[in-house]
Scaffold this motif. Structure first.
Motif, PDB file in Angstrom:
ATOM      1  N   ARG A   1     -15.297 -88.669 -31.405  1.00 57.35           N
ATOM      2  CA  ARG A   1     -14.839 -88.224 -32.743  1.00 57.35           C
ATOM      3  C   ARG A   1     -15.919 -87.406 -33.434  1.00 57.35           C
ATOM      4  O   ARG A   1     -15.654 -86.336 -33.993  1.00 57.35           O
ATOM      5  CB  ARG A   1     -14.487 -89.428 -33.615  1.00 57.35           C
TER       6      ARG A   1
ATOM      7  N   ASP B   1     -20.121-103.321 -32.409  1.00 47.83           N
ATOM      8  CA  ASP B   1     -18.946-102.774 -31.727  1.00 47.83           C
ATOM      9  C   ASP B   1     -19.362-101.894 -30.552  1.00 47.83           C
ATOM     10  O   ASP B   1     -19.178-100.674 -30.573  1.00 47.83           O
ATOM     11  CB  ASP B   1     -18.086-101.965 -32.710  1.00 47.83           C
TER      12      ASP B   1
ATOM     13  N   ASP C   1     -18.060-101.463 -27.642  1.00 47.15           N
ATOM     14  CA  ASP C   1     -16.938-100.775 -27.004  1.00 47.15           C
ATOM     15  C   ASP C   1     -16.484 -99.555 -27.800  1.00 47.15           C
ATOM     16  O   ASP C   1     -15.881 -98.645 -27.244  1.00 47.15           O
ATOM     17  CB  ASP C   1     -15.754-101.729 -26.806  1.00 47.15           C
ATOM     18  N   GLY C   2     -16.805 -99.518 -29.083  1.00 49.51           N
ATOM     19  CA  GLY C   2     -16.400 -98.404 -29.929  1.00 49.51           C
ATOM     20  C   GLY C   2     -17.364 -97.226 -29.908  1.00 49.51           C
ATOM     21  O   GLY C   2     -17.055 -96.166 -30.458  1.00 49.51           O
TER      22      GLY C   2
ATOM     23  N   GLU D   1     -15.908 -93.897 -28.274  1.00 48.46           N
ATOM     24  CA  GLU D   1     -14.865 -93.295 -29.118  1.00 48.46           C
ATOM     25  C   GLU D   1     -15.468 -92.671 -30.375  1.00 48.46           C
ATOM     26  O   GLU D   1     -15.072 -91.593 -30.804  1.00 48.46           O
ATOM     27  CB  GLU D   1     -13.802 -94.335 -29.498  1.00 48.46           C
ATOM     28  N   ARG D   2     -16.442 -93.351 -30.958  1.00 58.31           N
ATOM     29  CA  ARG D   2     -17.120 -92.824 -32.141  1.00 58.31           C
ATOM     30  C   ARG D   2     -17.830 -91.522 -31.804  1.00 58.31           C
ATOM     31  O   ARG D   2     -17.791 -90.551 -32.543  1.00 58.31           O
ATOM     32  CB  ARG D   2     -18.118 -93.869 -32.663  1.00 58.31           C
TER      33      ARG D   2
END
Length: 182
Positions: A160, A150, A152-153, A156-157
């Motif tokens: 967070r 992932d 693209d994640g 964001e990870r």
């Protein structure tokens, strides 16, 4: 002779970037010894741009180096001046025919994303002990990203994760990189 900016940067890479998996690709390169660390003490942007092209040539000629971290030990302490230099560096790469071959990632002790508050812990995904440019081969990026479940994640990870750790913890992690003795 020990080089304090390289020591601090290596510790940051190990404890923050790899230790908190902010870059899932960094550990492999560090373990392989394929990260080239170099410092530039000069504060003249033109001198620093010449060094950047010199590092591109180094990567052109040495396939054992996957990536280079250029650490500015005395220059670009002002974040906005650093951003101006980053824009010049990106333009120079394009002008020298390196667009599509190499890519720059940027790190700075005061890094702040657009529209982010200065005290947002997420800024620490790009905060480092010293201002630096991370020079990467685009072909290596494509290969690494293609094997990640992932890609693209990842941002964001990281946002967070750093926010869960909180501002105080992120500040302490970065500060610990300066306190280490060679």
């Amino acid at each position: 002779m020990p080089n304090p900016p390289i020591i601090a940067t290596r510790l940051w890479l190990e404890s923050v970037i790899i230790g908190h998996t902010l870059c899932p690709f960094a550990k492999r390169e560090l373990e392989r010894g394929s990260i080239h660390f170099c410092t530039e003490a000069d504060t003249d942007p033109e001198t620093c741009l010449h060094q950047l092209i010199g590092e591109c040539v180094r990567l052109d000629n040495d396939s054992n180096i996957a990536t280079t971290l250029i650490i500015y030990s005395h220059g670009f302490s002002d974040f906005y001046a650093y951003l101006d230099f980053l824009a010049l560096a990106e333009a120079l790469l394009a002008a020298q025919g390196y667009e599509g071959i190499y890519q720059l990632a940027s790190f700075h002790p005061d890094y702040c994303f657009a529209q982010a508050a200065a005290d947002d812990a997420a800024n620490y995904t790009n905060r480092s002990p010293y201002p630096m440019l991370h020079l990467l081969r685009e072909s290596d990026i494509e290969q690494a990203v293609s094997s990640h479940p992932d890609p693209d994640g990842i941002p964001e990870r990281n946002i967070r994760h750093t926010r869960q750790l909180g501002l105080n913890q992120m500040q302490a992690l970065l500060a610990a990189c300066y306190r280490q003795k060679p």
